[in-house]
Design an enzyme around this catalytic site. Sequence first.
Site, PDB file in Angstrom:
ATOM      1  CE1 TYR A 104      -8.628   0.706  -2.610  1.00 19.27           C
ATOM      2  CE2 TYR A 104      -8.271   1.258  -4.920  1.00 19.27           C
ATOM      3  CZ  TYR A 104      -7.827   1.222  -3.613  1.00 19.27           C
ATOM      4  OH  TYR A 104      -6.582   1.723  -3.299  1.00 19.27           O
ATOM      5  CD  GLU A 114      -0.796   0.900  -3.461  1.00 13.99           C
ATOM      6  OE1 GLU A 114      -0.402   0.523  -4.582  1.00 13.99           O
ATOM      7  OE2 GLU A 114      -1.936   1.359  -3.270  1.00 13.99           O
ATOM      8  CD1 TRP A 129      -6.575  -1.833  -6.606  1.00 11.53           C
ATOM      9  CD2 TRP A 129      -4.650  -2.257  -5.572  1.00 11.53           C
ATOM     10  NE1 TRP A 129      -6.746  -1.602  -5.259  1.00 11.53           N
ATOM     11  CE2 TRP A 129      -5.581  -1.862  -4.600  1.00 11.53           C
ATOM     12  CE3 TRP A 129      -3.355  -2.595  -5.162  1.00 11.53           C
ATOM     13  CZ2 TRP A 129      -5.279  -1.776  -3.247  1.00 11.53           C
ATOM     14  CZ3 TRP A 129      -3.052  -2.511  -3.810  1.00 11.53           C
ATOM     15  CH2 TRP A 129      -4.004  -2.114  -2.872  1.00 11.53           C
TER      16      TRP A 129
END
Length: 187
Positions: free
Chosen positions: A25, A47, A55
């Site tokens: 990522y 988000e 995350w």
Amino acid sequence: MSELFGADGVARCSWGNSAPDYVEYHDTEWGVPLHGQDELYERLCLESFQSGLSWITILRKREAFRKAFKRFKPAKVAKFGDADVERLMQDASIVRNRAKILAAIKNAQAIAALDTPLDDLLWSFAPSSHQRPATMADVPAVTDESKAMAKELKKRGFVFLGPTTCYALMQATGMVDDHVQGCFRAG
């Protein structure tokens, strides 16, 4: 600077070395300018779903989110009704949080009501200049721009998108470049 180097010898932001999913990522997506209504809607949703969670949890469920939310096509999600909400609440492959699911639907409806493209609206808050952080400790959680974005989105009917979530969106989509000094992706 040694904390910047991953097992592969590549200098990254420290979080980018903490798990293989993060390496991918960090190296290919985080901080890369992202445009397009569907792409930005996906990031808004992810988000928001991340709020209060790690995350990596969202990253690992990303494909399931894409399937559950019709590849994040706002026009399709805006039509979700009670049966869809209940279906999503039973889907263990995503984060089952009613408020966040309802926010994804409400935000898709807000996109349909916009008088300007979502891409233009969000990118209008990108700062004209940005100072590269020396370390992760120098990375802010909110900025004046993220506060302004959150306020404008709320005014336009968006929900579950405060200044912190908006700043995370700005970082992830390249509106700001918070790769730290010494990271191979920096500037």
